[in-house]
Design a protein around this motif. Structure first.
Motif, PDB file in Angstrom:
ATOM      1  N   ASN A   1       0.783  -1.247   0.043  1.00 55.01           N
ATOM      2  CA  ASN A   1      -0.034  -0.025  -0.057  1.00 55.01           C
ATOM      3  C   ASN A   1       1.026   1.308   0.209  1.00 55.01           C
ATOM      4  N   CYS A   2       2.116   1.206  -0.052  1.00 56.12           N
ATOM      5  CA  CYS A   2       2.894   2.337  -0.371  1.00 56.12           C
ATOM      6  C   CYS A   2       4.068   2.404  -0.923  1.00 56.12           C
ATOM      7  N   LYS A   3       4.581   3.049  -1.384  1.00 56.23           N
ATOM      8  CA  LYS A   3       5.550   3.261  -2.444  1.00 56.23           C
ATOM      9  C   LYS A   3       6.833   3.259  -1.509  1.00 56.23           C
ATOM     10  N   TYR A   4       7.081   4.254  -0.791  1.00 55.51           N
ATOM     11  CA  TYR A   4       8.345   4.380   0.300  1.00 55.51           C
ATOM     12  C   TYR A   4       7.954   5.443   1.470  1.00 55.51           C
ATOM     13  N   ALA A   5       8.887   5.466   2.152  1.00 52.90           N
ATOM     14  CA  ALA A   5       8.888   6.093   3.290  1.00 52.90           C
ATOM     15  C   ALA A   5      10.039   6.819   3.635  1.00 52.90           C
ATOM     16  N   GLN A   6      10.003   8.145   3.891  1.00 58.26           N
ATOM     17  CA  GLN A   6      11.199   9.126   4.250  1.00 58.26           C
ATOM     18  C   GLN A   6      11.070   9.857   5.319  1.00 58.26           C
ATOM     19  N   GLY A   7      11.862   9.909   6.294  1.00 59.59           N
ATOM     20  CA  GLY A   7      12.045  10.605   7.707  1.00 59.59           C
ATOM     21  C   GLY A   7      13.025  11.486   7.860  1.00 59.59           C
ATOM     22  N   HIS A   8      12.852  12.383   8.791  1.00 58.33           N
ATOM     23  CA  HIS A   8      13.812  13.491   9.207  1.00 58.33           C
ATOM     24  C   HIS A   8      13.816  13.523  10.840  1.00 58.33           C
ATOM     25  N   LEU A   9      15.107  13.041  11.284  1.00 59.25           N
ATOM     26  CA  LEU A   9      15.184  13.144  12.717  1.00 59.25           C
ATOM     27  C   LEU A   9      15.789  14.558  13.259  1.00 59.25           C
ATOM     28  N   VAL A  10      15.108  15.468  13.708  1.00 60.86           N
ATOM     29  CA  VAL A  10      15.660  16.981  14.078  1.00 60.86           C
ATOM     30  C   VAL A  10      15.959  16.877  15.670  1.00 60.86           C
ATOM     31  N   LEU A  11      17.296  17.032  16.106  1.00 57.49           N
ATOM     32  CA  LEU A  11      17.769  17.279  17.266  1.00 57.49           C
ATOM     33  C   LEU A  11      18.165  18.742  17.525  1.00 57.49           C
ATOM     34  N   LYS A  12      18.144  19.208  18.765  1.00 59.09           N
ATOM     35  CA  LYS A  12      18.775  20.529  19.046  1.00 59.09           C
ATOM     36  C   LYS A  12      20.193  20.855  18.339  1.00 59.09           C
ATOM     37  N   ALA A  13      20.526  21.765  17.858  1.00 53.81           N
ATOM     38  CA  ALA A  13      21.828  22.137  17.441  1.00 53.81           C
ATOM     39  C   ALA A  13      22.744  22.449  18.906  1.00 53.81           C
ATOM     40  N   ARG A  14      22.932  21.039  19.477  1.00 55.74           N
ATOM     41  CA  ARG A  14      23.785  21.557  20.718  1.00 55.74           C
ATOM     42  C   ARG A  14      24.963  21.846  20.441  1.00 55.74           C
ATOM     43  N   GLN A  15      25.808  21.604  19.272  1.00 55.38           N
ATOM     44  CA  GLN A  15      27.204  21.839  18.630  1.00 55.38           C
ATOM     45  C   GLN A  15      27.297  23.287  18.317  1.00 55.38           C
ATOM     46  N   ASP A  16      26.133  23.915  18.134  1.00 59.49           N
ATOM     47  CA  ASP A  16      26.239  25.469  17.744  1.00 59.49           C
ATOM     48  C   ASP A  16      25.575  26.267  18.914  1.00 59.49           C
ATOM     49  N   ALA A  17      26.390  26.929  19.741  1.00 57.88           N
ATOM     50  CA  ALA A  17      25.885  27.754  20.878  1.00 57.88           C
ATOM     51  C   ALA A  17      24.885  28.741  20.349  1.00 57.88           C
ATOM     52  N   ILE A  18      25.129  29.476  19.532  1.00 57.10           N
ATOM     53  CA  ILE A  18      24.070  30.452  19.022  1.00 57.10           C
ATOM     54  C   ILE A  18      22.783  29.794  18.435  1.00 57.10           C
ATOM     55  N   ALA A  19      22.770  28.729  17.735  1.00 57.69           N
ATOM     56  CA  ALA A  19      21.629  27.919  17.132  1.00 57.69           C
ATOM     57  C   ALA A  19      20.755  27.401  18.233  1.00 57.69           C
ATOM     58  N   LEU A  20      21.629  26.779  19.398  1.00 59.92           N
ATOM     59  CA  LEU A  20      20.860  26.455  20.646  1.00 59.92           C
ATOM     60  C   LEU A  20      20.203  27.409  21.285  1.00 59.92           C
ATOM     61  N   LEU A  21      20.764  28.622  21.492  1.00 62.63           N
ATOM     62  CA  LEU A  21      20.001  29.661  22.193  1.00 62.63           C
ATOM     63  C   LEU A  21      18.800  30.099  21.242  1.00 62.63           C
ATOM     64  N   ASN A  22      18.851  30.102  20.051  1.00 56.71           N
ATOM     65  CA  ASN A  22      17.781  30.274  19.237  1.00 56.71           C
ATOM     66  C   ASN A  22      16.624  29.416  19.530  1.00 56.71           C
ATOM     67  N   ASP A  23      16.885  27.988  19.514  1.00 60.40           N
ATOM     68  CA  ASP A  23      16.109  26.933  19.841  1.00 60.40           C
ATOM     69  C   ASP A  23      15.353  27.114  21.116  1.00 60.40           C
TER      70      ASP A  23
END
Length: 318
Positions: free
Chosen positions: A69-91
């Motif tokens: 009943n399906c062709k395919y599935a795709q996914g995206h696991l999104v974690l906090k940007a812990r490696q980037d202090a500025i991006a982590l602050l934005n999160d």
């Protein structure tokens, strides 16, 4: 000043390695329940070795195929940007949650598709504005079977009822549910740029990641299992009444009129281009004729034009 800059640089480097290491540990933890559900549903998962493939230091992707009943599935696991202090602050400021996004493309079907969505009420205006399928075909609706903090979008009450009967009603009534957003749609989420677009039914789910504990992993596994259960439910269990199907078909005809006009214009443009090219080639050939041959061709063209004008006048009289 130099000491401050050096200290800041060292701090950023240390944070990068610590953040990256933590995200690696989290990705391995979440890979286990994701891997379990995918392998129960699909014959081909990832590259055969790993399920999650790194797209960045905080984003991972997966792909699976080989399921009924399906062709395919795709996914995206999104974690906090812990490696980037500025991006982590934005999160932190934006209160961005770690999440798993799953998109499943269903097999082609002769039956009429539909558009349905369940989203947080605070996101409803943005969804209605930004998604072409929702803004064009669905309307906001409510149900006493779900939390008041959730907005439903649906084309028809029959669709709403059957979707909630899938078990979705129970999930949307649970304050602790991990399911943030759900879309079932046979129409693109972004407005197509031309008429030659492919319509496919897709199930898209946004799942909030819980705490990385055994209980959290179990909850993620359960909600992911439900999302894949919907593949069979939407494909096989939903039956629309003839009058509902007619309404859905009519709504799509109205919505896609613009693209029908685009297709007709492209056809007319192609025809006009072909006629112009044929005329250009003919005139090139005429330019190579002798004066006498050219005179005969011009006389022939004049007679053709006179006949065409006569036919026009006859049609007007009729």
């Amino acid at each position: 000043m130099e000491i401050v800059l050096i200290t800041a640089a060292i701090g950023l480097i240390v944070n990068y390695f610590r953040g990256s290491h933590k995200n690696q540990r989290l990705s391995k933890f979440w890979e286990q329940p994701i891997n379990k559900v995918l392998r129960e549903n699909f014959s081909l998962v990832g590259d055969g070795r790993r399920v999650l493939e790194w797209d960045s230091a905080s984003d991972m992707l997966f792909y699976a195929s080989g399921r009924r009943n399906c062709k395919y599935a795709q996914g995206h696991l999104v974690l906090k940007a812990r490696q980037d202090a500025i991006a982590l602050l934005n999160d932190y400021i934006a209160n961005n949650q770690e999440k798993l996004e799953v998109e499943i493309t269903l097999d082609d079907s002769e039956s009429c598709g539909f558009v349905f969505a369940a989203v947080p009420k605070k996101r409803s205006k943005a969804v209605s504005r930004d998604r072409y399928d929702i803004s064009s075909l669905a309307k906001p609706t409510t149900s006493d079977r779900i939390l008041p903090s959730i907005t439903l979008f649906s084309e028809n009450g029959d669709i709403t009822l059957q979707m909630l009967d899938s078990g979705l009603g129970g999930i949307l009534s649970d304050k602790k549910s991990l399911l943030e957003e759900l879309y079932v749609s046979d129409t693109p989420s972004e407005k197509p740029e031309n008429h030659d677009f492919k319509r496919e039914t897709k199930i898209t789910a946004v799942i909030r990641l819980p705490e990385a504990t055994g209980e959290g992993a179990q909850k993620l596994q359960e909600i992911l299992e439900f999302v894949f259960y919907l593949v069979d439910y939407v494909s096989e269990a939903i039956t629309l009444r003839p009058e509902t199907t007619k309404k859905l078909t009519r709504a799509r005809s109205e919505t896609f009129k613009e693209f029908a006009r685009m297709a007709e214009k492209e056809k007319q443009d192609a025809l006009a281009k072909a006629v112009a090219e044929k005329r250009r080639i003919e005139l090139e050939e005429v330019s190579k004729l002798s004066p006498e041959q050219r005179r005969k061709w011009e006389e022939k063209e004049r007679k053709k034009q006179v006949k065409k004008e006569q036919n026009k006048r006859i049609r007007r009289v009729k």
